[in-house]
Design an enzyme around this catalytic site. Structure first.
Site, short mmCIF file in Angstrom:
data_model
loop_
_atom_site.label_atom_id
_atom_site.label_comp_id
_atom_site.label_asym_id
_atom_site.label_seq_id
_atom_site.Cartn_x
_atom_site.Cartn_y
_atom_site.Cartn_z
N HIS A 88 0.83 -1.21 0.00
CA HIS A 88 0.00 0.00 0.00
C HIS A 88 0.86 1.25 0.00
CE1 HIS A 88 -3.56 -2.34 0.75
NE2 HIS A 88 -3.09 -2.81 1.88
N HIS A 117 3.08 9.17 0.57
CA HIS A 117 2.00 9.11 -0.42
C HIS A 117 2.54 9.82 -1.66
CE1 HIS A 117 -0.97 7.83 2.62
NE2 HIS A 117 -0.25 8.59 3.44
N THR A 224 -6.27 5.69 5.69
CA THR A 224 -6.41 4.34 5.15
C THR A 224 -7.37 3.59 6.06
OG1 THR A 224 -4.52 3.55 6.46
CG2 THR A 224 -4.05 4.25 4.20
ZN ZN Z 1 -0.39 8.51 5.46
#
Ligand code: ZN
Ligand code: NAG
Ligand code: NAG
Ligand code: NAG
Ligand code: NAG
Length: 302
Positions: A88, A117, A224
């Site tokens: 992820h 990210h 998330t």
């Molecule tokens: Zn984060």
């Protein structure tokens, strides 16, 4: 009869698989394998709740507040860590000797994890946006209240986590202090891969500490699943500068064999009734103090 029971068992099993489907980002959605951000609430209802993150920060609407600067302890301390591709994101475990306090926080929060990210080949990839502008990347330094031992434990407390968000901008020059992380990205291509980093301090990854007095603050969630609404968010105004090549390298890790892990951000969520605070008045009071002391100096010099 047995046949029907068997059929039912298979049906329950298949449905169970669907419910248990893993989550992923929009660019990786494939309906039988994983659910994208719009469907996270079907896995965990909290993801559809009212105080979610990230958000767009509309600078015209922020409320200037008397938020003091952070106290950073142990941010200069170097430690050995491991960088992991978990399918992820890419995350780095950090020393819990790094502690933040003040800045409107009650008590101390210790660092537990750093992760990133990013976009696709250096394109838009931050989670928070400022006046609708999405930056190429965002780093989260996750801290938990110092009395807890894990993120899981801290998520039972509505103020259990304090996450520091840093936005990145593209620059003509590379940041050599990121070399160890960037080089490791080629080694941890597959989900589950991990490798050791050269010794690292948190201060190496962020702008100079004295440049972190201006920041945005609001109450939100993990970005998330399970999207728990337990995070005191800080997004700093000052950005981290990396070269295009460095930003691009993040897109070289894989989500699964042969598929790049890109655009690893959740889209912005509605702010609803929340207010975003800005640490402006402290900055003003610093300059007021400066003006006063200059007046005094001038007075004595004259
Ligand atoms: Zn984060
Ligand atoms: C990170 O994890 C590795 C392996 O689990 C461990 O050896 C290392 O000490 C950890 N580093 C920190 C700073 O906690
Ligand atoms: C990365 O993972 C792949 C697939 O699981 C494995 O074959 C490979 O040896 C791993 N590489 C490292 C550096 O751990
Ligand atoms: C830090 O702040 C100073 C003074 O405001 C500024 O000149 C400098 O560019 C900033 N440095 C970084 C890395 O942002
Ligand atoms: C990745 O896919 C390639 C080609 O499809 C295959 O040869 C290789 O063994 C796979 N590697 C892993 C770790 O699954």
């Amino acid at each position: 009869m047995m046949q029907i029971l068997k059929l039912l068992a298979v049906l329950v099993y298949v449905l169970g698989m669907t419910w248990a489907a893993d989550w992923c980002y929009k660019s990786q959605v494939s309906h039988n394998i994983c659910k994208g951000p719009d469907e996270w609430k079907d896995i965990v209802p909290t993801c559809g709740s009212k105080n979610q993150s990230p958000v767009n920060i509309e600078t015209k609407r922020v409320v200037i507040n008397n938020l003091t600067p952070f106290s950073f302890q142990g941010y200069q301390h170097t430690f050995h860590s491991v960088i992991t591709n978990n399918g992820h994101t890419v995350k780095v475990n950090v020393s819990d000797e790094a502690v933040i306090s003040n800045a409107g926080l009650v008590g101390n929060y210790k660092a537990v994890e750093v992760h990133f990210h990013w976009g696709k080949n250096g394109g838009p990839g931050s989670e928070h946006t400022i006046d609708e502008e999405q930056y190429p990347m965002e780093m989260h330094i996750v801290h938990i209240k110092d009395k807890y031992n894990s993120v899981q434990e801290a998520t039972k407390d509505p103020n259990g986590l304090a996450v520091l968000g840093f936005l990145y901008q593209e620059s003509d020059t590379e940041d050599k202090k990121y070399g160890s992380i960037i080089n490791a990205l080629n080694i941890i291509k597959f989900p589950g891969n991990q490798t050791q980093l050269d010794s690292l301090s948190l201060a190496m990854l962020i702008p100079p500490l004295h440049n972190l007095t201006r920041y945005f603050r609001y109450k939100g969630s993990l970005t998330t699943p399970d999207c728990a609404e337990v995070v005191i968010w800080t997004v700093f105004e000052n950005t981290i500068k990396l070269s295009k090549e460095q930003l691009k390298t993040f897109s070289s890790v894989w989500f699964k064999n042969g598929t790049a892990l890109t655009e690893t951000f959740r889209p912005v969520q509605p702010l609803n009734d929340r207010v975003i605070f800005y640490s402006g008045s402290h900055v003003a009071s610093v300059s007021t103090a400066l003006v006063i002391s200059m007046l005094i100096i001038t007075f004595y010099t004259v």
